[in-house]
Design a protein around this motif. Structure first.
Motif, PDB file in Angstrom:
ATOM      1  N   MET A 222       0.840  -1.192   0.000  1.00 47.78           N
ATOM      2  CA  MET A 222       0.000   0.000   0.000  1.00 47.78           C
ATOM      3  C   MET A 222       0.876   1.242   0.000  1.00 47.78           C
ATOM      4  SD  MET A 222      -2.916  -1.088   2.789  1.00 47.78           S
ATOM      5  CE  MET A 222      -3.817   0.440   2.554  1.00 47.78           C
ATOM      6  N   GLN A 223       0.682   2.086  -1.004  1.00 50.07           N
ATOM      7  CA  GLN A 223       1.439   3.325  -1.110  1.00 50.07           C
ATOM      8  C   GLN A 223       0.687   4.429  -0.373  1.00 50.07           C
ATOM      9  OE1 GLN A 223       4.455   3.269  -2.449  1.00 50.07           O
ATOM     10  NE2 GLN A 223       4.196   1.107  -3.028  1.00 50.07           N
ATOM     11  N   ILE A 224       1.220   4.845   0.762  1.00 50.60           N
ATOM     12  CA  ILE A 224       0.560   5.853   1.577  1.00 50.60           C
ATOM     13  C   ILE A 224       1.379   7.136   1.560  1.00 50.60           C
ATOM     14  CG2 ILE A 224      -0.316   6.424   3.867  1.00 50.60           C
ATOM     15  CD1 ILE A 224      -1.803   4.171   2.490  1.00 50.60           C
ATOM     16  N   LYS A 225       0.741   8.220   1.151  1.00 56.92           N
ATOM     17  CA  LYS A 225       1.412   9.515   1.133  1.00 56.92           C
ATOM     18  C   LYS A 225       1.441  10.095   2.543  1.00 56.92           C
ATOM     19  CE  LYS A 225      -0.097  10.560  -3.584  1.00 56.92           C
ATOM     20  NZ  LYS A 225      -0.861  11.512  -4.440  1.00 56.92           N
ATOM     21  N   PRO A 226       2.383  10.990   2.826  1.00 60.88           N
ATOM     22  CA  PRO A 226       2.418  11.626   4.151  1.00 60.88           C
ATOM     23  C   PRO A 226       1.109  12.360   4.442  1.00 60.88           C
ATOM     24  CG  PRO A 226       4.440  12.066   2.925  1.00 60.88           C
ATOM     25  CD  PRO A 226       3.500  11.405   1.967  1.00 60.88           C
ATOM     26  N   GLY A 227       0.719  12.363   5.709  1.00 61.35           N
ATOM     27  CA  GLY A 227      -0.516  13.025   6.083  1.00 61.35           C
ATOM     28  C   GLY A 227      -0.454  14.524   5.859  1.00 61.35           C
ATOM     29  N   ARG A 228      -1.554  15.084   5.379  1.00 59.55           N
ATOM     30  CA  ARG A 228      -1.620  16.518   5.111  1.00 59.55           C
ATOM     31  C   ARG A 228      -2.425  17.200   6.214  1.00 59.55           C
ATOM     32  NH1 ARG A 228      -3.890  17.903  -0.489  1.00 59.55           N
ATOM     33  NH2 ARG A 228      -5.706  16.907   0.468  1.00 59.55           N
ATOM     34  N   ALA A 257       1.994  28.458   3.910  1.00 50.36           N
ATOM     35  CA  ALA A 257       3.133  28.028   4.726  1.00 50.36           C
ATOM     36  C   ALA A 257       3.899  26.908   4.047  1.00 50.36           C
ATOM     37  CB  ALA A 257       2.641  27.591   6.102  1.00 50.36           C
ATOM     38  N   ARG A 258       3.202  26.028   3.320  1.00 48.09           N
ATOM     39  CA  ARG A 258       3.873  24.946   2.595  1.00 48.09           C
ATOM     40  C   ARG A 258       4.796  25.516   1.513  1.00 48.09           C
ATOM     41  NH1 ARG A 258      -0.157  21.974   1.674  1.00 48.09           N
ATOM     42  NH2 ARG A 258       0.251  20.353   3.228  1.00 48.09           N
ATOM     43  N   ASN A 259       4.385  26.589   0.874  1.00 48.06           N
ATOM     44  CA  ASN A 259       5.214  27.206  -0.170  1.00 48.06           C
ATOM     45  C   ASN A 259       6.484  27.826   0.395  1.00 48.06           C
ATOM     46  OD1 ASN A 259       3.282  26.525  -2.095  1.00 48.06           O
ATOM     47  ND2 ASN A 259       2.181  28.473  -1.883  1.00 48.06           N
ATOM     48  N   THR A 260       6.481  28.147   1.683  1.00 51.62           N
ATOM     49  CA  THR A 260       7.678  28.714   2.328  1.00 51.62           C
ATOM     50  C   THR A 260       8.480  27.664   3.082  1.00 51.62           C
ATOM     51  OG1 THR A 260       6.456  29.280   4.354  1.00 51.62           O
ATOM     52  CG2 THR A 260       6.490  30.928   2.573  1.00 51.62           C
ATOM     53  N   ASP A 261       8.103  26.387   2.942  1.00 54.02           N
ATOM     54  CA  ASP A 261       8.777  25.275   3.634  1.00 54.02           C
ATOM     55  C   ASP A 261       8.685  25.392   5.149  1.00 54.02           C
ATOM     56  OD1 ASP A 261       9.524  24.098   1.246  1.00 54.02           O
ATOM     57  OD2 ASP A 261      11.418  25.206   1.145  1.00 54.02           O
ATOM     58  N   ALA A 262       7.634  26.049   5.634  1.00 53.16           N
ATOM     59  CA  ALA A 262       7.487  26.216   7.081  1.00 53.16           C
ATOM     60  C   ALA A 262       6.875  24.991   7.745  1.00 53.16           C
ATOM     61  CB  ALA A 262       6.626  27.438   7.380  1.00 53.16           C
ATOM     62  N   LEU A 263       6.395  24.016   6.961  1.00 48.56           N
ATOM     63  CA  LEU A 263       5.757  22.836   7.534  1.00 48.56           C
ATOM     64  C   LEU A 263       6.707  21.664   7.706  1.00 48.56           C
ATOM     65  CD1 LEU A 263       2.384  22.783   5.544  1.00 48.56           C
ATOM     66  CD2 LEU A 263       2.970  24.054   7.611  1.00 48.56           C
ATOM     67  N   ALA A 264       7.908  21.785   7.208  1.00 47.38           N
ATOM     68  CA  ALA A 264       8.848  20.661   7.240  1.00 47.38           C
ATOM     69  C   ALA A 264       9.156  20.242   8.667  1.00 47.38           C
ATOM     70  CB  ALA A 264      10.139  21.049   6.518  1.00 47.38           C
ATOM     71  N   GLY A 265       9.021  18.938   8.929  1.00 43.05           N
ATOM     72  CA  GLY A 265       9.375  18.384  10.228  1.00 43.05           C
ATOM     73  C   GLY A 265       8.396  18.682  11.336  1.00 43.05           C
ATOM     74  N   ARG A 266       7.194  19.168  11.027  1.00 39.87           N
ATOM     75  CA  ARG A 266       6.222  19.521  12.064  1.00 39.87           C
ATOM     76  C   ARG A 266       5.054  18.530  12.058  1.00 39.87           C
ATOM     77  NH1 ARG A 266       7.193  24.723  13.970  1.00 39.87           N
ATOM     78  NH2 ARG A 266       8.631  25.939  12.666  1.00 39.87           N
ATOM     79  N   SER A 267       4.472  18.343  13.224  1.00 39.74           N
ATOM     80  CA  SER A 267       3.327  17.455  13.360  1.00 39.74           C
ATOM     81  C   SER A 267       2.108  18.055  12.673  1.00 39.74           C
ATOM     82  CB  SER A 267       3.019  17.222  14.843  1.00 39.74           C
ATOM     83  OG  SER A 267       1.771  16.593  15.006  1.00 39.74           O
TER      84      SER A 267
END
Length: 323
Positions: A222-228, A257-267
């Motif tokens: 099963m190919q599961i993408k990261p949760g959004r 925020a995703r366009n500024t890479d501000a979500l990387a590594g956050r829950s």
């Protein structure tokens, strides 16, 4: 021109295909062997009453010879079963000997006989069937407690049977496999639940559930993408009683925020809580960080930290201070 014609006789009125018999004068249809115009239908076949030539076969009678005027009559007279479903160990095709309500309508001797038949039918089921029944029963409970749609329950049930066939349940246990499949299918159908929520319902530790879902996804390919984070917004916004404008604003904040890479590594849940808090301030629907944190299942410190980081990355600190 129609491909069928109706033959009238003193005894029968049968639809006969023109392509299978010879036409005579006008609209009269005759047998291709003897020329008779008298036909009979029996056992799904139409044949000439004079010489016996079969002119049509495999006819399906789509008419009903009964009518039902209420639900009880419809239940008594119906001759079809429920649709095939993976939510039952036998896919809904197994034999069911009597309902409890029906047992009261028969004699005591017959009732004893039915109970004995049901007992032996249950005893004759193999261990694989009993194990699948137990897993599906647990799956139904977890899906109901997590308020998941029927489509998630059906797909998870199908994968539960597949997991049993491939030996995944025997290797991990029913609780871990059921929890893993619920988590995976809910994410795949864009109605995600957190690991903590699923782990509470199974119940197993979050760390063990994480290992189980990764192992199950790998074994079932099963190919599961990261949760959004935006997938969680409708659910938590509804629980908090927030308007559609707040939901739309929170989605926009996450996308920017995703366009500024501000979500990387956050829950994802921490981002959802912070974006909802920012959106409520901008839209004038006041909620405290504590209220949002309690509903989403994070701490106030997490909301405050993510809120400040998002505001800084988007350059809206002044706008939030004046809101």
């Amino acid at each position: 021109m129609s491909t069928e014609n109706t033959v009238n006789s003193s005894e029968d009125t049968i639809p006969v295909k023109r392509s299978q018999i010879q036409e005579a004068k006008g609209d009269d249809v005759q047998c291709s062997t003897c020329g008779s115009t008298r036909f009979r239908e029996e056992g799904g076949e139409v044949y000439c009453r004079k010489c016996g030539t079969v002119v049509d076969e495999d006819r399906v009678d789509t008419s009903k010879e009964w009518r039902a005027f209420n639900s009880e009559e419809r239940e008594e007279k119906r001759r079809v079963g429920s649709p095939i479903t993976f939510t039952k160990a036998d896919k809904g095709m197994g034999t069911k000997i009597g309902h409890n309500a029906e047992m009261n309508k028969v004699s005591g001797r017959k009732r004893t006989q039915y109970y004995r038949m049901r007992k032996w039918d249950k005893r004759l089921s193999n261990s694989r069937s009993r194990g699948l029944q137990q897993a599906l029963k647990e799956l139904q409970r977890v899906s109901s407690d997590l308020n998941l749609p029927e489509s998630v329950y059906e797909e998870a049930a199908r994968l539960t049977e597949k997991a049993q066939e491939e030996g995944i349940i025997q290797g991990r246990g029913i609780d871990a496999t059921v929890g893993a499949l619920v988590y995976l299918v809910a994410r795949k159908q864009d109605v995600p639940r957190t690991l903590e929520e699923v782990a509470e319902q199974v119940p197993i530790k979050k760390r063990k559930l994480g290992k189980a879902y990764r192992h199950t996804a790998r074994e079932l390919d099963m190919q599961i993408k990261p949760g959004r984070p935006e997938d969680f917004i409708p659910r938590y916004a509804s629980q908090l009683g927030l308007s559609g404008e707040v939901q739309a604003k929170a989605r926009g904040i996450i996308q920017d925020a995703r366009n500024t890479d501000a979500l990387a590594g956050r829950s994802p849940t921490g981002i959802v809580a912070a974006s909802l808090y920012i959106a409520t301030k901008l839209e004038g629907e006041k909620l405290t960080q504590r209220e949002i944190a309690d509903e989403v299942g994070v701490t106030s410190v997490t909301v405050r930290k993510n809120y400040k980081d998002l505001a800084e990355s988007l350059g809206i600190e002044e706008e939030l201070e004046n809101a």
